[in-house]
Design a protein around this motif. Structure first.
Motif, PDB file in Angstrom:
ATOM      1  N   ALA A 376       0.865  -1.184   0.000  1.00  0.00           N
ATOM      2  CA  ALA A 376       0.000   0.000   0.000  1.00  0.00           C
ATOM      3  C   ALA A 376       0.899   1.230   0.000  1.00  0.00           C
ATOM      4  O   ALA A 376       1.965   1.235   0.627  1.00  0.00           O
ATOM      5  CB  ALA A 376      -0.914   0.002   1.216  1.00  0.00           C
ATOM      6  N   GLU A 377       0.476   2.270  -0.703  1.00  0.00           N
ATOM      7  CA  GLU A 377       1.311   3.465  -0.852  1.00  0.00           C
ATOM      8  C   GLU A 377       0.449   4.722  -0.814  1.00  0.00           C
ATOM      9  O   GLU A 377      -0.654   4.750  -1.365  1.00  0.00           O
ATOM     10  CB  GLU A 377       2.062   3.395  -2.186  1.00  0.00           C
ATOM     11  N   PHE A 378       0.980   5.747  -0.164  1.00  0.00           N
ATOM     12  CA  PHE A 378       0.337   7.064  -0.140  1.00  0.00           C
ATOM     13  C   PHE A 378       1.319   8.080  -0.675  1.00  0.00           C
ATOM     14  O   PHE A 378       2.492   8.105  -0.288  1.00  0.00           O
ATOM     15  CB  PHE A 378      -0.084   7.447   1.278  1.00  0.00           C
ATOM     16  N   GLN A 379       0.849   8.951  -1.592  1.00  0.00           N
ATOM     17  CA  GLN A 379       1.662  10.016  -2.160  1.00  0.00           C
ATOM     18  C   GLN A 379       0.969  11.349  -1.954  1.00  0.00           C
ATOM     19  O   GLN A 379      -0.235  11.462  -2.178  1.00  0.00           O
ATOM     20  CB  GLN A 379       1.892   9.794  -3.658  1.00  0.00           C
ATOM     21  N   ASN A 380       1.740  12.349  -1.553  1.00  0.00           N
ATOM     22  CA  ASN A 380       1.217  13.706  -1.400  1.00  0.00           C
ATOM     23  C   ASN A 380       2.106  14.671  -2.169  1.00  0.00           C
ATOM     24  O   ASN A 380       3.320  14.726  -1.953  1.00  0.00           O
ATOM     25  CB  ASN A 380       1.156  14.109   0.069  1.00  0.00           C
ATOM     26  N   PHE A 381       1.509  15.429  -3.096  1.00  0.00           N
ATOM     27  CA  PHE A 381       2.211  16.426  -3.892  1.00  0.00           C
ATOM     28  C   PHE A 381       1.705  17.801  -3.474  1.00  0.00           C
ATOM     29  O   PHE A 381       0.489  18.031  -3.440  1.00  0.00           O
ATOM     30  CB  PHE A 381       1.944  16.221  -5.385  1.00  0.00           C
ATOM     31  N   SER A 382       2.600  18.722  -3.186  1.00  0.00           N
ATOM     32  CA  SER A 382       2.178  20.058  -2.770  1.00  0.00           C
ATOM     33  C   SER A 382       3.134  21.099  -3.331  1.00  0.00           C
ATOM     34  O   SER A 382       4.317  20.831  -3.566  1.00  0.00           O
ATOM     35  CB  SER A 382       2.116  20.163  -1.245  1.00  0.00           C
ATOM     36  N   SER A 383       2.598  22.305  -3.567  1.00  0.00           N
ATOM     37  CA  SER A 383       3.398  23.419  -4.061  1.00  0.00           C
ATOM     38  C   SER A 383       2.891  24.706  -3.428  1.00  0.00           C
ATOM     39  O   SER A 383       1.683  24.911  -3.286  1.00  0.00           O
ATOM     40  CB  SER A 383       3.306  23.519  -5.591  1.00  0.00           C
ATOM     41  N   HIS A 384       3.806  25.596  -3.031  1.00  0.00           N
ATOM     42  CA  HIS A 384       3.426  26.885  -2.458  1.00  0.00           C
ATOM     43  C   HIS A 384       3.012  27.880  -3.536  1.00  0.00           C
ATOM     44  O   HIS A 384       2.420  28.915  -3.223  1.00  0.00           O
ATOM     45  CB  HIS A 384       4.595  27.472  -1.660  1.00  0.00           C
ATOM     46  N   ASP A 385       3.302  27.555  -4.811  1.00  0.00           N
ATOM     47  CA  ASP A 385       3.091  28.527  -5.882  1.00  0.00           C
ATOM     48  C   ASP A 385       2.034  28.104  -6.899  1.00  0.00           C
ATOM     49  O   ASP A 385       1.455  28.953  -7.565  1.00  0.00           O
ATOM     50  CB  ASP A 385       4.406  28.758  -6.637  1.00  0.00           C
ATOM     51  N   ARG A 386       1.803  26.792  -7.062  1.00  0.00           N
ATOM     52  CA  ARG A 386       0.909  26.302  -8.100  1.00  0.00           C
ATOM     53  C   ARG A 386      -0.110  25.353  -7.485  1.00  0.00           C
ATOM     54  O   ARG A 386       0.226  24.248  -7.062  1.00  0.00           O
ATOM     55  CB  ARG A 386       1.717  25.555  -9.170  1.00  0.00           C
ATOM     56  N   SER A 387      -1.378  25.777  -7.434  1.00  0.00           N
ATOM     57  CA  SER A 387      -2.413  24.945  -6.824  1.00  0.00           C
ATOM     58  C   SER A 387      -2.681  23.680  -7.629  1.00  0.00           C
ATOM     59  O   SER A 387      -3.136  22.668  -7.071  1.00  0.00           O
ATOM     60  CB  SER A 387      -3.715  25.746  -6.674  1.00  0.00           C
TER      61      SER A 387
END
Length: 395
Positions: A376-387
């Motif tokens: 099982a795998e969880f991925q989180n992608f985040s950016s302070h500039d591009r929603s």
């Protein structure tokens, strides 16, 4: 099976078949099912799920000479998708080759040679299963070449020279989507070390890098791509580091290197420098528990936007545990990747990005010929500039 790609790569292979006294061949076939909660890598409001059934045959072979070893492998994978079958069901394949030779004995004087080669074609739909951070979801080819020659002068002094080549080539279709920008890199370097004690190795290293990127085409006219000035396709850089490699005990080993790195992008469009590091550690806690850690930094051309260069920082931590008379293996790891633009031709495309991945895997050896696995795998992608870069997924 819920999720399995990574386990399919690292699961225990069959013991194989002996051919004579020196050669072993290990054929295998992996069958697995993958569920993806966000097949399009979209923000939360636009998510949709999907699944695929995968078949992955392959083989590995090794031949042991008197003081040399030759290893080879090949693999093929086909994906049967629950959505968009007409344009997503496709193939991936690859092969590897490695050669090692040494005339040293018991850590004494002598030479060692290592050569390696690897080629992989990834299909676009592999974003569900084969994305390891360098290639994003698009048809692409990757080629890795490398070699090193080491000389151990005495039991304490040693030195080596090495060279590598890496090429990432995206198969862009400008009529369907904005292009991605592949790149190639060659590196030549040298390192030296002094074994100060049984447990400590003092190290220095330096290398020079040359880069080529697809800046001389696809800079305008493709979907979503603005026209602009033509940048040079050539970049270069260097890195120098010093540190220590040690076996603190028979169960604990680590290597810590730190130094400085310089990068000149696109023939002088911009240049920048900063602290560079490489860390690796392994701790065999008990006979059944092992802990590992990796960390590194590098500058490289960006792949998502025309005329961009990024700094990449990576940190990984993992633990492995064997149970049931070594038949059941459990793994857990957490990985963090930070991408920061150091230069970009179009400021509107500027962004930084953080990627966090957590994985849990189980691998059970049924018998000599069969292994069951799941993960099982969880991925989180985040950016302070591009929603549009803010999203997560479960696999």
């Amino acid at each position: 099976l819920f999720r399995s790609r990574d386990n399919a790569e690292v699961m225990d292979r069959p013991t194989g078949f002996k051919i004579g006294e020196r050669m072993t061949v290990r054929p295998y076939v992996s069958l697995f099912y993958t569920f993806d909660s966000n097949v399009d890598s979209r923000p939360h409001s636009d998510k949709r799920n999907g699944s695929s059934f995968n078949i992955n045959p392959g083989f590995s072979a090794i031949y042991n000479g008197d003081n040399w070893t030759l290893a080879a492998g090949a693999r093929y994978q086909h994906h049967f998708h629950s959505r968009n079958r007409s344009n997503m069901d496709s193939d991936s394949y690859g092969q590897t080759l490695a050669y090692t030779w040494s005339n040293t004995k018991d850590g004494g004087k002598g030479w060692s040679l290592n050569l390696r080669e690897g080629y992989t074609f990834y299909s676009q739909d592999d974003d569900m299963t084969n994305d390891r951070g360098r290639g994003v979801g698009r048809d692409r080819e990757q080629l890795d070449l490398g070699g090193s020659l080491q000389r151990r002068f005495t039991e304490r002094w040693h030195a080596a020279v090495d060279a590598t080549y890496y090429d990432l080539d995206y198969k862009n279709d400008s009529k369907r989507y904005a292009p991605l920008y592949g790149w190639s890199r060659w590196v030549v370097g040298a390192n030296a070390g002094y074994v100060a004690s049984r447990w400590t190795d003092l190290l220095i290293s330096a290398n020079y890098q040359g880069y080529t990127q697809d800046n001389d085409h696809d800079r305008g006219g493709a979907v979503g791509t603005p026209k602009g000035r033509k940048l040079s396709s050539d970049s270069k850089g260097w890195t120098v580091m010093a540190g220590v490699g040690t076996h603190a005990t028979e169960r604990i080993s680590y290597r810590v290197m730190g130094g400085w790195s310089y990068f000149e992008y696109a023939g002088g469009a911009s240049d920048f420098d900063g602290f560079a590091y490489q860390v690796s550690a392994n701790w065999k806690i008990t006979d059944t528990w092992t802990m590992m850690m990796l960390a590194s930094s590098q500058y490289q051309p960006g792949e998502l936007s025309y005329g961009s260069a990024i700094r990449v920082d990576l940190v990984s931590w993992g633990v492995a545990h064997t149970m049931v008379r070594n038949k059941l293996n459990a793994t857990f790891d957490i990985n963090y990747r930070h991408e920061q633009h150091e230069y970009i031709e179009y400021r509107s495309a500027d962004y930084d990005r953080d990627i966090i991945t957590a994985r849990l895997g189980l691998n059970y050896v049924i018998n000599r010929f069969m292994t069951a696995f799941t993960s099982a795998e969880f991925q989180n992608f985040s950016s302070h500039d591009r929603s549009d870069y803010d999203y997560d997924r479960y696999l």
